[in-house]
Design a protein around this motif. Sequence first.
Motif, PDB file in Angstrom:
ATOM      1  N   PHE A 118     -26.792  19.960 -17.084  1.00  7.50           N
ATOM      2  CA  PHE A 118     -26.639  21.120 -17.545  1.00  7.50           C
ATOM      3  C   PHE A 118     -27.516  22.009 -16.384  1.00  7.50           C
ATOM      4  O   PHE A 118     -28.639  22.146 -16.563  1.00  7.50           O
ATOM      5  N   GLY A 120     -28.319  26.144 -15.043  1.00  6.41           N
ATOM      6  CA  GLY A 120     -27.980  27.455 -15.299  1.00  6.41           C
ATOM      7  C   GLY A 120     -28.509  28.204 -14.092  1.00  6.41           C
ATOM      8  O   GLY A 120     -29.567  27.751 -13.511  1.00  6.41           O
ATOM      9  N   SER A 147     -22.317  20.381 -15.341  1.00  8.65           N
ATOM     10  CA  SER A 147     -22.128  21.939 -16.014  1.00  8.65           C
ATOM     11  C   SER A 147     -22.871  22.999 -15.588  1.00  8.65           C
ATOM     12  O   SER A 147     -24.110  22.588 -15.476  1.00  8.65           O
ATOM     13  N   GLN A 149     -23.514  27.176 -15.763  1.00 12.68           N
ATOM     14  CA  GLN A 149     -23.614  28.751 -16.296  1.00 12.68           C
ATOM     15  C   GLN A 149     -24.120  29.510 -15.439  1.00 12.68           C
ATOM     16  O   GLN A 149     -25.251  29.427 -15.032  1.00 12.68           O
ATOM     17  N   GLU A 151     -25.728  33.217 -14.992  1.00 10.22           N
ATOM     18  CA  GLU A 151     -25.802  34.403 -16.432  1.00 10.22           C
ATOM     19  C   GLU A 151     -27.087  35.069 -15.618  1.00 10.22           C
ATOM     20  O   GLU A 151     -27.700  34.760 -14.716  1.00 10.22           O
ATOM     21  N   LEU A 156     -30.506  32.821 -19.362  1.00  8.45           N
ATOM     22  CA  LEU A 156     -30.609  31.481 -18.830  1.00  8.45           C
ATOM     23  C   LEU A 156     -31.939  30.842 -19.364  1.00  8.45           C
ATOM     24  O   LEU A 156     -32.123  29.728 -19.857  1.00  8.45           O
ATOM     25  N   GLU A 159     -31.756  30.145 -23.076  1.00  8.76           N
ATOM     26  CA  GLU A 159     -30.891  28.980 -23.130  1.00  8.76           C
ATOM     27  C   GLU A 159     -31.700  27.328 -22.806  1.00  8.76           C
ATOM     28  O   GLU A 159     -31.408  26.395 -23.177  1.00  8.76           O
ATOM     29  N   ARG A 164     -30.434  23.957 -23.896  1.00  8.23           N
ATOM     30  CA  ARG A 164     -28.980  23.826 -23.604  1.00  8.23           C
ATOM     31  C   ARG A 164     -28.748  23.517 -22.051  1.00  8.23           C
ATOM     32  O   ARG A 164     -27.809  23.337 -21.687  1.00  8.23           O
ATOM     33  N   HIS A 165     -29.921  23.783 -21.315  1.00  7.27           N
ATOM     34  CA  HIS A 165     -29.927  23.382 -19.960  1.00  7.27           C
ATOM     35  C   HIS A 165     -30.993  22.408 -19.402  1.00  7.27           C
ATOM     36  O   HIS A 165     -32.082  22.370 -20.196  1.00  7.27           O
TER      37      HIS A 165
END
Length: 324
Positions: A118, A120, A147, A149, A151, A156, A159, A164-165
């Motif tokens: 994950f 970002g 994945s 993201q 942003e 970030l 997150e 989440r990352h």
Amino acid sequence: MPTGPKQGRVQNSYESDEGLLRSGLKLRHLRLTVALEDHGQISAAAHVMNISQPAASRMIAEIEAILGVEICERLPRGIRLTPFGEVLARRARTILLEMREVDREISGLKQGTGGSVFLGAVTAPAIELAVPAIRKVRQSHPRIEISVQIETSAVLARELLASRHDFIIARIPDDLNPRLFEARIIGVEKACLIARRGHPLSTGKTIDLDQLSHYDWVFQPSGSLLRQTVEGIFVSQGAPLPDRILNTSSLLLTLVMVAQSDAISPIAIDVARFVTGRSGLAGSIDILSIPFEINVQPYSLIKVRDRTLSPTAEMLYEQILREI
């Protein structure tokens, strides 16, 4: 033989270390505590947990009975974690992240997928560094699930702290403690101004700064580094700031507005080169010729201090370093 007191002290120390586990603290309690900190409302935390609000309230009571302290206080609108709740939430995030890593690694071994990552990133290094690195990693490990993201750094970084990352390519916001992160500066983001093909200023001639303020602008939201940098250039040269502004963090909306109006926008130069090239929006957008450089604060490859990356995430992290 040694007398009993020493043995008793060892046993008591062991029992103290195991206290929370033996008292019935469960993973669902940890998940709820994190959700409460993230959302600040019992109803929202209950929704995330897919349980009813009364069930969430009962779980809070269970946690407080186990710990012997209150973990949150009720406010007129929502709740706020107590210092005890904040400690539990911080540790819970680490525990839940490690459990996620266990699940990812075991699932990868069972399915032969090689794991997941994950990531970002802010826009420019996503194009310049992340995309080439992802392409190369997937050549040797085609089943890795990645994945990404895109942003702002402010989003970030939070997150990342929320687990989440695995890591991000961004900047550490001024309002966050830099000691929470391990950051490695990897590049300065250069930007430019873009306008539609056929725009009155798209003549190839160098533009005076005063001319720019007469047009509509598409900016990232107030407070973003790119916007602050551009506005700082106007102020330092005594030019009037643009006053007809559309604020958006969406690159797609930015490009559409520029391509279909006389609006001007600052974007990362790597992004601009892509969208004006043959594989992008060639014929729709031009890079304006300006007598100044737009150099934004350097961005970094960032991970949370003392948080170990999974082997798969570490592989992509190292590949990005090789792309620099």
